[in-house]
Design an enzyme around this catalytic site. Structure first.
Site: not given
Lengths: 352, 752
Positions: B525, B645, B651, B717-718
């Site tokens: 996005a 940051p 995250q 994210g992961e």
């Protein structure tokens, strides 16, 4: 949630009269009862809200040197009462090791004694549970039971009592003050909770309508203030029930144990007073060999009720550690991680 | 007037921004801390009813009877939806048109295929009445024995794992590699079933107006949800408006619309009034996905210098009896360590559970804890420091494919994190470190890698005559900070200060922003926003440079630079003009541009694109009790350009803490007779509390990647969860000498 009547009596006699009717339940902090109602584990027809009854939220020093704690005193308020924590440090430590800050702010002294087991089969209404439905059977036997009882259990029930607070209380000979239809009476905490036997649905000495109005600590309970610890093994550092816990209190004079108290948590359907271990300790030298002997005595009758044999060894070890810690002396300040092994070794950093 | 730029095009007209890279606080933070942020369940349209699910207590069989009359007789109950009266659907919920379409339980019949499957929906005037109505249904079942564990059903090789990867993949000859090895290890690790426990349970408020449908529900993928509902109900997508401005966490469980959410829509259809349906915590353990259990065996061979000669990573996992999702755990061995021979293989069983689905780092998280443990065992077998061993087997090209990496700053991650952690003083042998208080102390390392994935997204940019900008894309903020990071990209894309940009997201009537998943949302996005900004700036530049009255006239070939609401001649910054002046002169109230974000197919063929990281963990273990505490975590991550940051660190922290959870806490405890999960609540399904993570540090490693996309974004994210769980497990070994082989690590495993 099932519809129920809600009553807020103005006096203790009114409360007792209302709660004596079948299907009634007292509501104080509600931290356990409301969850049980939402889950359909209990479905009272009448809630008797005692949370605003006067006189039950006081901490009183008695003339004989004892202490009387009103049943509605909040767990957090009691633990943070400076005089209380100084006189009964292991009780304050146990309180602060239980639940979360939010729950301790709501939960009451009386309610803590009456909290129900965390046995998952008790909560799972599709499972058989003799506590919920007398005679239904016990799904925990042969089920997921690594945290279940190793002392005092029966084939009818292997659940444990989840309280931390009750463990040092039973060690200190606490007495439950009960008001019922026949007036006021006193029951020792050791006799208050019942072992399951063939009737696990009967968990305590209360009769219909009976209201816990106070918990008393006798004068000599304060004599252990200098050498008392509560320790709790759990599977995360906070907000977890005990795998096993121990309250240990000593009076040591010239290396000899002049008085000893020991109780275990997370091992039985009631807070487990280890009198055989106390007998081993009394008059003996305060050293590791004595403590190990006491631990063996405390667990002599233990047997696994399932995949939980490790709890017996763990309980032995926590008895030794709790006695060692008690002998080393009550910490000057309550540890930042109350009852955690990570604050139990003398000199441990309390940085969380 | 619209313009569209092709992907990754470097336009003549550029923008110089200052928002990207700034550690802005969350733009939605104030709304959230004051309670003003409206989550799905906060909506109460006029005339709304409450729906409550009645769910199965058996794992397998059929519902023989429901006491619908008793439920309907309860005061306040309006309707009971069962297979008999459930409104018709345009599509079979058991149809699977493509691998991303997962079968839903929408009361299509009386069959029960997992515990907590919906068997009826009670709709009432109040939540309390609906709840009691559901209890009064008193279902009777014809039950069959539950298949619960990895050994309870016949094993097979799935046709594909994850999102269509082959179940078995080879490179080189593993058996020959093992045979030639000087040192070999073989170990089996088990990971449990885990369930998403977002703070916000799945919730929906649905209202029909004829064949138009209005929905408030948390969604990580608005357009996919819209498409799925469109197919199920046979109405046009544009007739379905889904609002999802805020999600109270998703972690993959809100990636696709779930059965209970569709049941809320059906309930509203049945009663002809708006309906709210919110899952109870325990009802989230079944119909909304989970991480399947795994049993993984790793075999490795090493030569005399500690170089890997072979890796065989085999994973057994489980799916439901009625749908296919296979945790691609063994695929974790594709990208990390160089080896001439690698085999990854999977087998699976079908159990009476809900279908497992995407849960934060599906495959990578489960595979990583086993791989990182095995790598540690291999290092120890070779007598090497685990970090040195990892560096010895550093992959200069992607091991499985041989492709070069688009960028890989993993060495920098190792060195900076090791330095910050103090790794150099670590003794090689376990059980040698004690702290001043006598606790066993251990240090462990784990490597993290996660692919830089992009999906498809679109955005619409508008510049207005008052000089302000608007950027629209249906992006989803699960709490990761999309509202802020995308606004930063939008501001730079439009050459405006962030306060001059109205950023709109979280609604299905905006351009499709793709899914917030696969760590690809910011890149995908973000690129759509970037390109939409470029498109509208190009349009604005045309207006200025083509007009004699503009000081920018004739700058066409040189181009202009957009900055602070003005266009500047690239070759002469003394000549500039404000957006407002350009639009006003042109007599336009606004102009717009459109942009897309998508992976670049050409560079995809050429390069392996991954984010990387290294995590170091310190644990303390009570020598008598086996109680573990993670006292320090230090991670360093290289994931391309960092948009914000502060949010990126957040995250990483969240991922790393989840890694602690994976190693030490999380487990769905299932009764092996009934198949029911026994700890479906937040008191007993343990996740870490604050006291479990006293110190977490995340170091951001600078990384320029010209190939992943024009913005250079990979995704964060992961990756935090990956590596961390293994680092903790390895630290536990280093502290105790006991090698954890099942997770979560339990006290009894360490009692000795």
């Amino acid at each position: 949630m099932r519809d129920f009547d809600y009553i807020r009596p103005a006096t203790i006699p009114d409360a007792i009269a209302a709660a004596a009717e079948p299907g009634s339940a007292y509501l104080a902090g509600g931290t356990n009862l409301l969850d049980l109602m939402k889950g359909g584990i209990t479905s009272p027809e009448r809630i008797v809200d005692i949370s605003r009854l006067p006189e039950l939220n006081r901490i009183e020093r008695l003339e004989d040197g004892g202490l009387r704690i009103g049943a509605l005193v909040r767990n957090a308020d009691l633990a943070h009462d400076a005089a209380f924590a100084k006189a009964y440090p292991m009780v304050a430590e146990a309180l602060l090791s239980g639940a979360s800050a939010q729950l301790r702010n709501a939960a009451t002294v009386g309610g803590n004694l009456l909290q129900r087991t965390r046995c998952s089969y008790f909560y799972d209404t599709a499972s058989a549970c003799n506590k919920r439905v007398s005679g239904a059977g016990c799904a925990a036997l042969g089920g997921e039971n690594r945290l279940h009882a190793v002392l005092g259990w029966s084939d009818a029930c292997i659940a444990t009592h989840p309280s931390d607070f009750c463990v040092p209380l039973v060690a200190l000979d606490a007495v439950v003050e009960i008001e019922g239809k026949q007036g006021r009476r006193h029951v020792t905490l050791a006799e208050f909770h019942l072992l399951p036997g063939e009737t696990p649905q009967r968990e305590n000495a209360l009769e219909p309508g009976d209201l816990i109005v106070a918990v008393r600590l006798p004068a000599e309970a304060a004599s252990f203030a200098a050498n008392a610890r509560y320790l709790k093994i759990r599977e995360r550092t906070s907000y977890a029930f005990a795998v096993v816990s121990a309250a240990a209190a000593l009076v040591v004079d010239g290396g000899k144990i002049r008085a000893a108290r020991l109780a275990l948590g997370g091992v039985a359907a009631k807070p487990w007073r280890a009198r055989a271990a106390e007998a081993v300790l009394l008059g003996a030298d305060a050293n590791e060999a004595t403590f190990a002997g006491a631990a063996d005595a405390a667990l002599a009758d233990a047997s696994p009720s399932g995949d939980n044999a490790f709890k017996i060894e763990l309980a032995r070890r926590i008895v030794v550690r709790a006695l060692t810690s008690a002998q080393a002396g009550t910490p000057e300040r309550l540890p930042a991680l109350p009852a955690s092994p990570f604050s139990s070794i003398p000199g441990a950093r309390h940085d969380a | 007037m619209t313009l569209e730029l092709s992907l990754n095009q470097q336009p003549a007209h550029t923008r110089q921004g200052s928002s990207i890279g700034q550690p802005l606080t969350r733009r939605d933070g104030f709304l959230k801390v004051t309670g003003a942020a409206r989550y799905a369940a906060d909506n109460h349209p006029s005339g709304m009813l409450y729906a409550v699910l009645a769910v199965s207590s058996i794992a397998r069989g059929r519902v023989a009877a429901l006491d619908v009359e008793a439920a309907k007789a309860h005061k306040g109950v309006v309707e009971v939806m069962t297979p008999r009266n459930r409104p018709a659907l345009a599509a079979d919920p058991d149809a699977k048109d493509h691998p991303f379409m997962f079968r839903l339980d929408l009361l299509q019949n009386e069959e029960v295929r997992y515990p907590n499957q919906t068997i009826a929906v009670v709709i009432a005037e109040t939540l309390e009445a609906a709840t009691e109505g559901a209890a009064l249904l008193s279902p009777r079942y014809e039950a069959l024995p539950a298949r619960v564990g990895l050994d309870d059903a016949e094993s097979f090789v799935p046709r594909g794992v994850g999102v269509g990867n082959p179940a078995v993949q080879h490179k080189g000859d593993v058996e020959a590699g093992l045979k030639s090895a000087k040192t070999r290890i073989e170990a089996t690790y088990e990971t449990p079933a885990q369930y998403h426990n977002a703070m916000e349970p799945h919730a929906i408020v649905a209202a029909w107006d004829g064949d138009k449908l209005s929905i408030d529900t948390p969604s990580q993928g608005l357009a996919m949800a819209q498409g799925r509902i469109s197919g199920l109900f046979g109405i046009a997508p544009q007739n379905i408006h889904i609002r999802s401005p805020f999600l109270g966490g998703g972690f993959g469980s809100k990636g696709m619309i779930s059965g209970p959410q569709v049941l809320g829509v059906l309930a509203a259809r049945l009663v002809g009034r708006p309906v709210k349906l919110v899952l109870r915590r325990e009802q989230m353990y079944g119909p909304v996905g989970h991480r399947a259990p795994t049993r993984q065996t790793l075999r490795m061979g090493m030569d005399g210098e500690g170089r890997l000669t072979a890796i065989h990573h085999h994973a057994k996992t489980a799916s439901s009896t009625f749908d296919d999702f296979f945790e691609p755990a063994a695929d974790a061995s594709h990208t990390l360590y160089a080896s001439p021979a690698i085999t990854t293989s999977h087998e699976a069983v079908r159990l009476d559970t809900g279908t497992p689905l995407f849960m934060r780092a599906p495959g990578e998280a489960t595979g990583s804890i086993a791989l990182e443990s095995a790598i540690d065992e291999a290092a120890h077998a070779c007598g090497m420091d685990p970090l040195e061993f990892r560096l010895r087997n550093y992959a200069e090209v992607e091991p499985m494919t041989g492709k070069p990496f688009s960028s890989k700053a993993l060495r920098e991650c190792y060195s900076q994190a090791a330095k910050a952690f103090g790794w150099a003083s670590r003794p090689l042998q376990p059980r040698l470190m004690r702290d001043a208080d006598g606790f066993l102390t251990g240090w462990g390392v784990g490597t993290a890698t996660f692919p830089a994935i992009m999906f498809q997204a679109e955005a619409r940019a508008v510049l207005k005559a008052d000089g302000s900008g608007l950027m629209e894309t249906g992006a989803q903020d699960m709490g990761q900070g999309a509202w802020t990071a995308f606004a930063q990209i939008a501001a730079d894309g439009l050459g405006l200060d962030i306060d001059q940009v109205d950023f709109r997201a979280g609604s299905s009537d905006l351009p499709n922003a793709g899914i917030a998943g696969g760590s690809g949302h910011t890149a995908t996005a973000g690129m759509a926003i970037h390109n939409a900004g470029a498109a509208v700036i190009a349009r604005l530049a045309d207006l200025a440079t083509g007009n004699e009255a503009s000081p920018l006239f004739g700058a066409d070939n040189e181009g202009v630079v957009a900055r602070g609401g003005r266009l500047y001649r690239r070759d002469d910054e003394n000549r500039s003009e404000s957006y407002a002046e350009i639009l006003t002169r042109a007599g336009l109230t606004e102009i717009e541009g459109h942009g897309k974000g998508a992976p670049d197919a050409a560079s995809q063929e050429t390069y392996a694109k991954h984010a990387h990281g290294a995590v170091f963990a310190e644990v303390k273990v009570d020598p008598d009790f086996g109680q573990i505490r993670v006292t320090r975590l230090v991670g360093a991550f290289a994931a391309g350009r960092v948009i914000n940051p502060r949010l990126v660190r957040s995250q990483y922290y969240g991922g790393m803490i989840w890694g602690v959870s994976f190693a030490l806490h999380e487990e769905a405890i299932t009764d092996r007779r009934s198949g029911r999960i026994q700890n479906a609540n937040l008191a007993e399904y343990h996740v870490p509390v604050n006291a479990d993570v006293p110190s977490v540090e995340a170091i951001l490693i600078h990384e320029d990647d010209p190939y992943v996309n024009a913005l250079g974004i990979k995704g964060v994210g992961e990756i935090g969860i990956i590596g961390t769980a293994g680092a903790v497990a390895n630290a536990v070994w280093h502290a105790t000498g006991v090698r954890p082989r099942r997770f979560p690590i339990r006290i009894e495993d360490l009692l000795g």
